[in-house]
Design a protein around this motif. Sequence first.
Motif, PDB file in Angstrom:
ATOM      1  N   PRO A 148       0.803  -1.235   0.000  1.00 20.66           N
ATOM      2  CA  PRO A 148       0.000   0.000   0.000  1.00 20.66           C
ATOM      3  C   PRO A 148       0.834   1.282   0.000  1.00 20.66           C
ATOM      4  CG  PRO A 148      -0.776  -1.557   1.672  1.00 20.66           C
ATOM      5  CD  PRO A 148       0.545  -2.053   1.197  1.00 20.66           C
ATOM      6  N   LEU A 149       2.137   1.180   0.306  1.00 15.65           N
ATOM      7  CA  LEU A 149       2.964   2.384   0.400  1.00 15.65           C
ATOM      8  C   LEU A 149       3.020   3.130  -0.923  1.00 15.65           C
ATOM      9  CD1 LEU A 149       4.803   3.860   2.480  1.00 15.65           C
ATOM     10  CD2 LEU A 149       6.727   2.664   1.433  1.00 15.65           C
ATOM     11  N   GLY A 150       2.969   2.372  -2.022  1.00 18.29           N
ATOM     12  CA  GLY A 150       3.049   3.010  -3.336  1.00 18.29           C
ATOM     13  C   GLY A 150       1.910   3.962  -3.622  1.00 18.29           C
ATOM     14  N   ARG A 151       0.803   3.803  -2.923  1.00 18.72           N
ATOM     15  CA  ARG A 151      -0.339   4.707  -3.107  1.00 18.72           C
ATOM     16  C   ARG A 151      -0.278   5.910  -2.179  1.00 18.72           C
ATOM     17  NH1 ARG A 151      -2.780  -0.451  -3.056  1.00 18.72           N
ATOM     18  NH2 ARG A 151      -3.606  -0.133  -0.954  1.00 18.72           N
ATOM     19  N   ARG A 152       0.735   5.929  -1.280  1.00 21.99           N
ATOM     20  CA  ARG A 152       0.791   6.989  -0.274  1.00 21.99           C
ATOM     21  C   ARG A 152       1.969   7.944  -0.455  1.00 21.99           C
ATOM     22  NH1 ARG A 152       0.807   4.411   5.443  1.00 21.99           N
ATOM     23  NH2 ARG A 152       0.274   6.558   6.027  1.00 21.99           N
ATOM     24  N   VAL A 153       3.049   7.487  -1.114  1.00 18.90           N
ATOM     25  CA  VAL A 153       4.254   8.321  -1.202  1.00 18.90           C
ATOM     26  C   VAL A 153       4.758   8.391  -2.636  1.00 18.90           C
ATOM     27  CG1 VAL A 153       4.922   7.731   1.175  1.00 18.90           C
ATOM     28  CG2 VAL A 153       5.861   6.409  -0.744  1.00 18.90           C
ATOM     29  N   ASP A 154       5.608   9.397  -2.870  1.00 15.27           N
ATOM     30  CA  ASP A 154       6.226   9.567  -4.188  1.00 15.27           C
ATOM     31  C   ASP A 154       7.597   8.908  -4.265  1.00 15.27           C
ATOM     32  OD1 ASP A 154       4.186  11.267  -5.346  1.00 15.27           O
ATOM     33  OD2 ASP A 154       4.854  12.783  -3.921  1.00 15.27           O
ATOM     34  N   GLY A 155       8.220   8.649  -3.126  1.00 19.39           N
ATOM     35  CA  GLY A 155       9.564   8.069  -3.131  1.00 19.39           C
ATOM     36  C   GLY A 155       9.954   7.612  -1.739  1.00 19.39           C
ATOM     37  N   VAL A 156      11.128   6.977  -1.666  1.00 20.02           N
ATOM     38  CA  VAL A 156      11.623   6.424  -0.403  1.00 20.02           C
ATOM     39  C   VAL A 156      13.044   6.907  -0.164  1.00 20.02           C
ATOM     40  CG1 VAL A 156      12.149   4.307   0.883  1.00 20.02           C
ATOM     41  CG2 VAL A 156      10.181   4.368  -0.679  1.00 20.02           C
ATOM     42  N   LEU A 157      13.295   7.324   1.076  1.00 25.11           N
ATOM     43  CA  LEU A 157      14.617   7.771   1.500  1.00 25.11           C
ATOM     44  C   LEU A 157      15.081   6.843   2.621  1.00 25.11           C
ATOM     45  CD1 LEU A 157      16.472  10.191   0.776  1.00 25.11           C
ATOM     46  CD2 LEU A 157      15.459  11.418   2.696  1.00 25.11           C
ATOM     47  N   ALA A 158      16.214   6.172   2.434  1.00 25.90           N
ATOM     48  CA  ALA A 158      16.752   5.253   3.441  1.00 25.90           C
ATOM     49  C   ALA A 158      17.958   5.898   4.110  1.00 25.90           C
ATOM     50  CB  ALA A 158      17.143   3.927   2.796  1.00 25.90           C
ATOM     51  N   LEU A 159      17.858   6.155   5.419  1.00 22.26           N
ATOM     52  CA  LEU A 159      18.908   6.846   6.159  1.00 22.26           C
ATOM     53  C   LEU A 159      19.493   5.922   7.221  1.00 22.26           C
ATOM     54  CD1 LEU A 159      17.052  10.231   6.805  1.00 22.26           C
ATOM     55  CD2 LEU A 159      18.470   9.617   4.843  1.00 22.26           C
ATOM     56  N   SER A 160      20.802   5.659   7.145  1.00 24.66           N
ATOM     57  CA  SER A 160      21.479   4.827   8.145  1.00 24.66           C
ATOM     58  C   SER A 160      20.826   3.459   8.301  1.00 24.66           C
ATOM     59  CB  SER A 160      21.510   5.537   9.509  1.00 24.66           C
ATOM     60  OG  SER A 160      22.277   6.705   9.445  1.00 24.66           O
ATOM     61  N   VAL A 161      20.370   2.919   7.196  1.00 26.14           N
ATOM     62  CA  VAL A 161      19.850   1.547   7.188  1.00 26.14           C
ATOM     63  C   VAL A 161      20.299   0.907   5.879  1.00 26.14           C
ATOM     64  CG1 VAL A 161      17.618   2.329   6.273  1.00 26.14           C
ATOM     65  CG2 VAL A 161      17.808   0.081   7.315  1.00 26.14           C
ATOM     66  N   THR A 162      20.962  -0.231   5.969  1.00 24.18           N
ATOM     67  CA  THR A 162      21.458  -0.916   4.786  1.00 24.18           C
ATOM     68  C   THR A 162      20.417  -1.921   4.330  1.00 24.18           C
ATOM     69  OG1 THR A 162      23.746  -0.682   5.546  1.00 24.18           O
ATOM     70  CG2 THR A 162      23.325  -2.304   3.821  1.00 24.18           C
TER      71      THR A 162
END
Length: 315
Positions: free
Chosen positions: A106-120
């Motif tokens: 469902p995330l694809g319907r809620r956001v435009d993109g993903v930012l991963a900070l300090s997580v590999t």
Amino acid sequence: MSDVARAAGVSAATVSRALRGEPGVSEATRRYVTEVAKRMRYAIARDASSLAGGRKYAVAVLTADVGRGDLLAGAEGALRAAGYDVLLYVLRDAAAREKFFEELPPLGRRVDGVLALSVTLTDDEVDAIGSLDLPLVAVRDDDLREALRLAAGHVLELGHRDVALVLPEDVDESYDELLVAEGLSVRPEWTLWSSSTVAGGEQVVDVLLDGDRLPTAVVCGSGQVALGVFLRLRRDGRDVPGDVSIVSLDGPDLVSAVGITAVEGAWRERGEHAVGQLLAGLRGETDDRTPPSVHLVVRESTARVNPGEPSATIG
């Protein structure tokens, strides 16, 4: 919008494109228009613009370490300045991580993109996000080796040879090879792992005090651990840096407040830089700027070792 256009000296169409993150506007103009709009307390009607252009004006931010506050603050501030909401997901442990990716679709319907900070992210996790057709930008901890080289060079210059290395729990022991390659002596019992907490740093010292002697310097993977090492050594009556020097591989405010030497990475700027890359990708552009590099800030927790001076004995 027309008031913002007049104040900025540009057309209303340029204001619209700049605030919506659309192509056709230079980055300098985009920043200027955003600042003018911010001063005038102007905000675009995002619900309407979403219906028109398919944008949600929200970004999912993933992190495993909320302790790196400057990185998160830099990213959040840059996103909000660009008119984006932030959905924060803290993947602190395996259970939280598994739950997030189980509920990912469902995330694809809620956001435009993903930012991963300090997580590999694993390759499978990256592919899972990619399957939603969401752009992903990650600020990785690949610079840990560079930070370690800076720390090693500093303690070597001060005459230290016997050094303990405290690594985050999810990092493998190969990092101690880097210290050995630099000419430092790292005994097996001096390569330790710890949670990124003050309590973790205190427990590290308890382990070191169980040995026959202390290292002359301790290099800590996080500022919280370095603070715990500092406090525990002081509580045992040890002098910092007279008996043991301490270096942190990152530099939160508490580290600077107590005078701990640290490798600092301009983390707020790194967060802003990552957001710039993500938003450029959403506009179909490329952000070619290089992220800020790490640097050493020398404070009172490190000092020179006298030639031939032995490590402090336990007892």
